[in-house]
Design an enzyme around this catalytic site. Structure first.
Site, PDB file in Angstrom:
ATOM      1  N   LYS A 176      -0.083   3.685  -2.650  1.00 16.50           N
ATOM      2  CA  LYS A 176      -1.075   4.760  -2.538  1.00 16.50           C
ATOM      3  C   LYS A 176      -0.442   6.143  -2.429  1.00 16.50           C
ATOM      4  O   LYS A 176      -1.111   7.153  -2.673  1.00 16.50           O
ATOM      5  CB  LYS A 176      -1.997   4.495  -1.341  1.00 16.50           C
TER       6      LYS A 176
ATOM      7  N   SER B  70      -5.909   3.489   4.539  1.00 18.27           N
ATOM      8  CA  SER B  70      -5.347   2.730   3.416  1.00 18.27           C
ATOM      9  C   SER B  70      -6.431   1.942   2.680  1.00 18.27           C
ATOM     10  O   SER B  70      -6.227   0.790   2.266  1.00 18.27           O
ATOM     11  CB  SER B  70      -4.247   1.773   3.908  1.00 18.27           C
TER      12      SER B  70
ATOM     13  N   SER C 264       0.798  -1.232   0.000  1.00 23.75           N
ATOM     14  CA  SER C 264       0.000   0.000   0.000  1.00 23.75           C
ATOM     15  C   SER C 264       0.827   1.277   0.000  1.00 23.75           C
ATOM     16  O   SER C 264       0.246   2.371  -0.050  1.00 23.75           O
ATOM     17  CB  SER C 264      -0.954   0.011   1.194  1.00 23.75           C
TER      18      SER C 264
END
Length: 427
Positions: A74, A134, A71
């Site tokens: 992101k 997230s 993640s």
């Protein structure tokens, strides 16, 4: 009488020769002995810590090798969204309604998500869910809203990376999820069924540096510890930031005022964390990929990051090199009444001290550095840079340039004086 004439001629030749030698004598600045700055251990497969403003690397471990980043993807995705907001391509108040497949994926409790419903969500709500919790599907929805599809949004992500000179990143998904966790209907066609995004710690750091320098308000977005997400008009979902080191969160530490940025976790990536905090009047950023021992301890990325930040704080200091505290070798002057001119820093420069030793002194001017008379005090006469230590700077971040100015006036020789100097050089 004849002897006296020969003596005078000899004296003139000697005087001209000495004049010539004095004018041609090289003036150099001795280089400082290199300082070993690679002394900080990073408890992870790879990582880096650096000063945000300058890009100076303060600790590193295998930071140029691309690894799975989960993640942390992101950071790139939300950078593209924030940039689109800035350029008017999206509005915070624009809305997105998920389809049935997206709603189902968002309700998978094994993944990091806010549960979605057949409801219109604003760009602002989804953006916050991406930073704070997230939320994978929230970021996927943002990508579709901006670019029309996951494939087109990934193209925009890659374009942003290309603009930063990042060539070795692999991006298959907008959220950082492994493709195996995404239904076929939501997966980018033609990508591997188990494809996972990869990037080096140094390149992640480079993205973070540009993001925070361009949009410093991102710090406020990523520093939120608790916030409710409106699933429907009557239902909310409590989000607690996964970055446990944040001030006010469960593992916050009093000597480490962490105020951002992003976690990442997957089977391949392990536990990852990008953290940042104000430091020494500047800003310190760390990247940890696949923290050691995370298989048996869910807090390992936070432990490794805290140790890294603390070690940097103990070993490194930014120091101001000023015209008063920094001596620069003189520069030869062509056709000047003086053979050389004193030079100094045009303005203070931030250098780096490691364990009490100056690790990045001002580099000596090149041996051929020279200027021509007349010279006025304050004229820029040369430029150099700070010396590189063993760690250097983030990729494609240049060593700090240092401008040098004359600190005195030097007049120009008249035609007769130049003739006698030429005559001396002839001898």
């Amino acid at each position: 009488m004849q002897l006296r004439k020969k003596n005078w001629a000899s004296l003139i030749v000697l005087w001209l020769t000495l004049l010539c030698l004095g004018a041609a004598a090289p003036i150099a600045q001795a280089a400082a002995a290199p300082v070993n700055t690679s002394t900080i251990t990073i408890g992870a497969k790879a990582g880096v810590a650096f000063d945000l403003q300058s890009g100076k690397v303060l600790a590193a471990k295998d930071d140029l090798t691309a690894y799975p980043l989960a993640s942390l993807t992101k950071i790139v995705s939300l950078y593209v969204i924030r940039d689109a907001i800035s350029h008017g391509r999206l509005q915070w108040t624009d809305t997105v309604t998920p389809n049935a497949a997206e709603i189902k994926l968002s309700q998978d409790t094994n993944l990091s998500n806010v549960p979605l419903a057949n409801h219109a969500y604003t760009v602002r709500e989804l953006y916050d869910a991406g930073w704070i919790y997230s939320a994978n599907v929230a970021v996927m929805l943002l990508g579709n809203k901006l670019s029309g599809s996951q494939k087109a949004f990934i193209k925009e992500m890659q374009d942003h990376l290309d603009a930063l000179g990042i060539q070795d990143a692999t991006i298959y998904t907008t959220s950082g999820l492994n493709n195996s966790l995404i239904p076929d209907s939501l997966r980018v066609p033609g990508t591997p069924s188990d494809g996972e995004n990869k990037m080096s710690a140094a390149d992640i750091g480079l993205v973070v540096r540009h993001l925070l320098q361009t949009y410093p308000d991102v710090l406020k977005d990523s520093a939120v510890v608790h916030k409710n997400f409106a699933v429907t008009d009557t239902q909310t979902y409590a989000m607690t930031n996964w970055n446990a080191l944040l001030t006010g969160n469960s593992l916050a530490q009093s000597d480490l005022p962490v105020d951002g940025l992003k976690t990442g976790t997957s089977d391949l990536a392990g536990q990852c964390l990008v953290a940042t905090m104000p430091w020494q009047g500047r800003r310190l950023v760390s990247v940890v990929l696949h923290a050691d021992g995370a298989e048996t301890d869910n807090a390992k990325r936070f432990t490794a990051t805290a140790a890294l930040l603390r070690a940097v704080n103990q070993q490194w200091r930014p120091v101001a090199l000023t015209p008063k505290n920094t001596k620069i070798a003189k520069m030869p002057v062509t056709d000047g009444k003086q053979d050389a001119v004193a030079v100094g820093l045009a303005k203070p420069v931030v250098a780096w001290q490691h364990n009490g030793q100056l690790a990045t002194p001002v580099l000596a001017m090149g041996r051929k550095a020279a200027t021509s008379a007349p010279v006025q005090k304050g004229d820029q006469v040369a430029s150099t840079s700070l010396a590189d230590d063993s760690l250097g700077y983030l990729p494609r971040v240049n060593t700090q340039q240092v401008n040098l100015i004359a600190t005195q006036n030097v007049g120009k020789l008249n035609i007769f004086e130049r003739f006698f100097r030429w005559l001396g050089n002839l001898f």
